[in-house]
Design a protein around this motif. Structure first.
Motif: not given
Length: 488
Positions: A221-235
């Motif tokens: 809900a927060f980190r991946f939509p805002n591309k905050i590392p780590p791990g957002f490339s696997d969303s």
């Protein structure tokens, strides 16, 4: 780029520096190098965390290099710590890693055979061109007969067998040099035992369900939509749990560092993963570096210092600072495996096997292309290749695979490879329910006494008209012979 580190007591820069320089010190530091003055401290006194991909790489090394790498890791025993997420991914990923290597070698053998079959076909076609000219302009029947004899099936095959046997010898050497059988991925796995001994009790506890749920919500809900590392490339993975693997590891690491004495809060994280959700990608002449925000976050939330390295640089440090012995060939293999990991395409199609075929629909129109490529004509077989029924998937995948393997059609670049056989030439069947070749009459099958036929293929032959039955029998027999020659 090999990593990024900060001072052990306070942010880089003097407390007399302006606040702007203090607060964003991690972002303002130049790219690190192997000569960083404080690097050795992370090896001698830091907590060392190996990512899952580093542990799984042990299954990809040759036996000799694997022994060297494990011996080098023993120099870090006592400082190794394994997050629960890494342990879970490791024990679940061992079998697929072994299967991937086995499949790669089998695919190589199949690809070699396809190339040789294509060469054989090209030689026969070239002979036809020459004979046509001899007949048209010279009526040279004696010369034509000589070429026919030269390019007779046995003659071409005899010449190609020289290459086939040599190529097979090298692939067999690779299989033998690996030193691990597929069934070693069970409780008797020697690598698993060595890793368990290396870590001892230094393995994270499984997070409670409510903590796991909270972390998943923060990631998605927060980190991946805002591309905050780590791990957002696997969303975009299938489930939130699979998507958040790197973030769950990161949260465990922060929680673990918080519990350490203030003087021991240095973390050396080792991973093959250099995607944009771990590394800030450089532009122009700039090289990439691990995200400074990761350094900041560990310091802000756990008052710890972070350094991130890839395996080649890490093992170079183990050799330099811990006096571990690593042969030049071993170090070269570490680099090769690491580079291969970085080069992998996430969506590369896997091989389709008899076990997985029933769960996968072939790409639309591919089975029909295979049907047309070998001259099948009956409405019953056409209905099977156009059917959407799961019961027909095994046949459709086999037809797709065998036509590509025997060079009857060109496989597309994105087409999955297929490892399904309808028959085999061997002393033992591939499975208990396979039928001996004597089940078919002498006129229907050569090498009846040394062949085994899949039960589903026998059922198929009994249900289709004679013309297509003959075509499919020949395909299965040619595939069995091809596999016997290539050793796959």
């Amino acid at each position: 780029m090999i990593g990024y580190e900060r001072g052990t007591a306070e942010p880089e820069g003097s407390m007399d520096d302006p606040v702007l320089l203090q607060r964003f010190a991690a972002w303002l530091q130049p790219g690190p190098s192997a000569e960083d003055a404080e690097r050795s401290v992370f090896f001698k006194d830091g907590v060392i965390v190996l990512d899952t991909n580093v542990l799984l790489s042990l299954y990809e090394y040759t036996a000799t290099s694997r022994k060297d790498v494990l011996s080098a890791l023993e120099q870090t025993a006592g400082r190794l710590w394994m997050p629960y997420q890494v342990g879970l991914e490791f024990v679940r990923g061992r079998r697929s890693t072994l299967e991937s290597r086995k499949r790669a070698l089998a695919d190589a053998a199949s690809e070699v055979n396809k190339k040789l079959m294509a060469a054989r076909k090209a030689i026969v076609e070239a002979k036809k061109v020459v004979c046509a000219q001899l007949d048209k302009y010279a009526r040279a029947q004696q010369e034509i007969a000589g070429l026919d004899a030269l390019v007779a099936d046995s003659g071409v095959d005899a010449h190609l067998d020289v290459y086939r046997h040599e190529f097979k010898r090298h692939l067999d050497m690779l299989k033998a040099d690996h030193g691990l059988a597929l069934n070693s991925a069970d409780a008797e796995d020697p690598i698993l035992k060595r890793i368990a001994k290396l870590y001892g009790e230094n393995i994270g506890e499984q997070p409670d369900d409510d903590i796991l749920r909270k972390r998943l919500e923060e990631a998605t809900a927060f980190r991946f939509p805002n591309k905050i590392p780590p791990g957002f490339s696997d969303s975009d993975k299938e489930t939130p749990l699979k998507s958040a693997g790197d973030f769950l590891l990161w949260e465990e690491l922060i929680a673990h560092v918080r519990q350490l004495p203030p003087s021991g809060r240095r973390v050396l994280f080792v991973s093959n993963d250099t995607k944009e959700d771990w590394y800030e990608q450089g532009s122009g002449s700039s090289s990439s570096r691990p995200w400074p925000s990761l350094v900041d976050e560990l310091r802000r939330r756990a008052q710890g210092d972070l350094r991130i390295e890839t395996p080649p640089h890490f093992f170079g440090g183990v050799r330099e600072f811990l006096d571990a012995e690593l042969a030049a060939d071993t170090y070269a293999e570490i680099e090769r495996v690491s580079e291969a990991f970085e080069a992998r395409v996430p969506d590369t199609p896997l091989a389709v096997t008899e076990e997985t075929a029933s769960h996968l629909d072939p790409p639309e129109g591919l089975a029909l292309d295979a049907f047309n490529a070998v001259g099948l004509v009956s409405s019953a077989v056409r209905a099977a290749v156009e059917s959407t029924s799961p019961s027909q998937r095994l046949f459709k995948w086999w037809l797709i695979g065998v036509t590509a393997q025997l060079g009857r059609r060109d496989a597309g670049e994105t087409e999955p490879s297929v490892s399904i056989a309808a028959a085999t030439r061997s002393s033992k069947p591939l499975s208990r329910d396979w039928v001996p070749g004597t089940a078919l009459s002498p006129g229907e099958w050569l090498h009846r006494d040394s062949s085994w036929i899949a039960p589903w293929f026998i059922d198929l032959l009994d249900s289709i008209p004679h013309a297509d039955r003959t075509i499919l029998r020949r395909l299965a027999a040619q595939q069995a012979e091809s596999n016997r020659r290539s050793g796959s």
